[in-house]
Scaffold this active site. Structure first.
Site, PDB file in Angstrom:
ATOM      1  N   CYS A   1      12.877   7.388  13.466  1.00  0.00           N
ATOM      2  CA  CYS A   1      12.219   6.703  14.577  1.00  0.00           C
ATOM      3  C   CYS A   1      13.177   6.503  15.749  1.00  0.00           C
ATOM      4  CB  CYS A   1      11.641   5.364  14.112  1.00  0.00           C
ATOM      5  SG  CYS A   1      12.761   4.387  13.108  1.00  0.00           S
TER       6      CYS A   1
ATOM      7  N   GLY B   1       5.246   3.423  11.097  1.00  0.00           N
ATOM      8  CA  GLY B   1       4.588   4.717  11.152  1.00  0.00           C
ATOM      9  C   GLY B   1       4.162   5.077  12.551  1.00  0.00           C
TER      10      GLY B   1
ATOM     11  N   LYS C   1       0.890  -1.158   0.000  1.00  0.00           N
ATOM     12  CA  LYS C   1       0.000   0.000   0.000  1.00  0.00           C
ATOM     13  C   LYS C   1       0.921   1.198   0.000  1.00  0.00           C
ATOM     14  CE  LYS C   1      -1.892   2.939   1.955  1.00  0.00           C
ATOM     15  NZ  LYS C   1      -1.881   4.421   1.651  1.00  0.00           N
TER      16      LYS C   1
ATOM     17  N   GLY D   1      -1.753   4.887  13.775  1.00  0.00           N
ATOM     18  CA  GLY D   1      -1.920   4.081  12.567  1.00  0.00           C
ATOM     19  C   GLY D   1      -1.660   2.609  12.812  1.00  0.00           C
ATOM     20  N   GLY D   2      -0.575   2.307  13.512  1.00  0.00           N
ATOM     21  CA  GLY D   2      -0.209   0.914  13.760  1.00  0.00           C
ATOM     22  C   GLY D   2      -1.211   0.196  14.635  1.00  0.00           C
TER      23      GLY D   2
ATOM     24  N   GLU E   1       5.966  11.184  22.014  1.00  0.00           N
ATOM     25  CA  GLU E   1       6.891  11.502  20.925  1.00  0.00           C
ATOM     26  C   GLU E   1       6.448  12.759  20.198  1.00  0.00           C
ATOM     27  OE1 GLU E   1       8.776   9.368  16.930  1.00  0.00           O
ATOM     28  OE2 GLU E   1       6.776   8.793  17.621  1.00  0.00           O
TER      29      GLU E   1
ATOM     30  N   GLU F   1       6.094  -1.235  13.478  1.00  0.00           N
ATOM     31  CA  GLU F   1       7.137  -0.480  14.175  1.00  0.00           C
ATOM     32  C   GLU F   1       6.604   0.933  14.297  1.00  0.00           C
ATOM     33  OE1 GLU F   1       9.513   2.479  14.319  1.00  0.00           O
ATOM     34  OE2 GLU F   1      10.391   1.663  12.484  1.00  0.00           O
TER      35      GLU F   1
END
Length: 524
Positions: free
Chosen positions: A301, A240, A183, A244-245, A392, A264
């Site tokens: 990240c 991301g 995607k 979202g995860g 974060e 992740e």
């Protein structure tokens, strides 16, 4: 030549009428390309093609799959300056970063090719039968790893090559024997299409089944949701945000047949500055960390978003030098106006919290979408009381916590969420003196560093790029390094099977010459 179409196996497709454009954050304008969002029909076509390809691809030899991966690397390189130019236009990142990331992407593909050529990664285990064993006979049982099936990979915003279309998730899934549907990330769909063309050329040149790879476009979340919910998809890879995860993880868990999501996600990567580091190299470490925090506009990240030390004059001096040095650095453009806006919102929220002191905030005029570095200071007590300070902020931003003593430092570490990395700055003797602090840090991270900076992730077999939730959805796995292949496989045991009908990796003669665990002993 970028068409804006979806790649479904070896054909381009644009059956829908919903379109979007990518964005150049440096010029603050849309790019010239128009992309077609995948329709439900195209999504289903890609999944059905991948399912059909899986029946063939799972049995392709390691040597042939290795040739496929090596050819992908060559075809990516053959894209030349068009890939580099497109990458830079869609990300705002400099040419040197683009070329470096392309090299890393090719290196990952070749590393998995080498793993396949060796073949021992399947972890073959053989326990031979003992029909005469008393009081009960022992069956002949043999075990190895097999690919799960079609995998969906979500491209990452901050790494348009190394964590996207042909990045670590795709490379490791293809190495495992799983067809991949990407995607594409809407911020770099042109880059994704070019890389997709390289993968398809490589598949055709090496005789891989049609459908072993597809690439679908979408500017929203609908295409990704449909892919994750499709009953023939067997696993998901994501890099991301936490939101979202976790949304994808929840979606996959609610299916009639739940599937794993290897995501992740966020991390503030705590850095523990012990007194000896301040005694010996305080200013030097402050200068290094200013560069690390500002590197790539803080869009890594592994960006060091949290620094912890024990209060005192030397920590104050470290904070002052860190703040001075980061303001000397040239701020850089972020990936997209949306990311730039979220960065400013995040640092504004944290800067306004009780007890927070703004130590550095770049004030000079900048171009559009350029992130101004920021350093905050807060006491250990305030940090413990306010979990908003634990979040974060994606960008060149870091919070320095002045702890009362090592006991409070340990308490803070025990209250942190899971992280990708943790770093200790100090002397070797500190590892004994502050062993409780070290243990607390290790329990929260996937990679613990000594006297270094966390930005920069080596692609090798010993690397762990993951960690306790929410750094990743499963701390047992890594998304970087050759061990990443283990996300896309499951163990299968064969009991009392005729030797000639066993997979070659489990046959008596070991025709592949791989290392196997036979009767408790490793041998080839």
């Amino acid at each position: 030549m970028i068409s804006g179409k979806n790649t479904i196996g070896n054909k381009l497709s644009n059956q829908g009428d919903v379109t979007y454009k990518t964005f150049n954050p440096k010029t603050n304008k849309e790019t010239e390309w128009t992309f077609f969002e995948a329709t439900k029909f195209e999504i289903n076509e890609a999944v059905e093609l991948a399912t059909k390809a899986y029946k063939v691809y799972k049995d392709v030899s390691g040597d042939k799959k290795a040739q496929f991966l090596e050819t992908i690397a060559l075809e990516i390189e053959a894209l030349g300056d068009e890939l580099i130019d497109t990458y830079c236009k869609e990300s705002g990142l400099p040419e040197g970063r683009a070329r470096g990331e392309r090299g890393r992407t090719m290196g990952q593909l070749r590393a998995f090719a080498a793993l396949l050529k060796d073949g021992s990664w399947v972890e073959a285990v053989i326990e031979k039968g003992q029909p005469d064993r008393e009081p009960m006979p022992k069956a002949d049982i043999r075990k190895m790893l097999f690919p799960l099936g079609p995998v969906v990979v979500f491209g990452a915003s901050n790494f348009p090559l190394a964590f996207s279309t042909a990045g670590g998730d795709t490379a490791s899934a293809l190495a495992a024997g799983c067809p991949v549907i990407v995607k594409s990330h809407p911020m770099h769909s042109g880059t994704g299409e070019l890389v997709s063309s390289a993968i398809i050329k490589a598949a055709e040149k090496t005789g891989m089944p049609n459908g072993v790879f597809s690439n679908l476009n979408s500017s929203g979340i609908e295409v990704g949701q449909q892919l994750v919910k499709h009953p023939k998809i067997k696993a998901v890879g994501f890099t991301g945000s936490i939101n979202g995860g976790t949304a994808l993880y929840k979606l996959a868990s609610e299916r009639d047949e739940p599937i794993p999501v290897f995501a992740e996600m966020g991390s503030i990567n705590p850095v523990v500055v012990l007194p000896s580091a301040l005694d010996i190299d305080g200013d030097a470490w402050a200068t290094k960390y200013a560069s690390s925090i500002n590197l790539g506009a803080g869009q890594f990240c592994t960006n060091p978003g949290l620094v912890l030390g024990i209060q005192g004059n030397k920590l104050d001096s470290f904070i002052n030098t860190l703040s001075e040095e980061i303001l000397k650095l040239e701020p850089t453009c972020m990936l997209h106006p949306n990311i730039y806006t979220k960065y400013n919102e995040g640092k504004k929220e944290l800067s306004g919290q009780d007890g927070v002191i703004i130590m550095a905030d770049y004030a000079k005029e900048t171009s559009d979408n350029v992130a101004r570095p920021t350093i905050l200071k807060v006491s250990g007590a305030s940090f413990l009381l306010n979990t908003k300070l634990h979040k974060e902020v994606f960008g060149p931003f870091s919070v320095v916590v002045s702890c009362e003593n090592s006991v409070q430092l340990e308490e803070i570490l025990n209250h942190l969420e899971g992280q990708l990395t943790g770093t200790v700055l100090g002397s070797e003797s500190d590892l004994n003196t502050y062993d409780n602090v070290i243990d607390a840090l290790q329990s929260r991270v996937g990679r613990i560093l000594f006297n270094g900076v966390p930005t920069g992730v080596e692609v090798c077999s010993s690397m762990v790029h993951g960690g306790p939730f929410p750094a990743s959805t499963d701390a047992r796995f890594t998304s970087v390094g050759t061990s990443a292949i283990k996300r896309w496989v499951r163990p299968v045991s064969f009991q009392d099977w005729p030797n000639k009908f066993l997979p070659k990796a489990l046959q008596n003669a070991n025709p592949l010459g791989i290392v196997r665990l036979e009767e408790g002993r490793y041998t080839n």
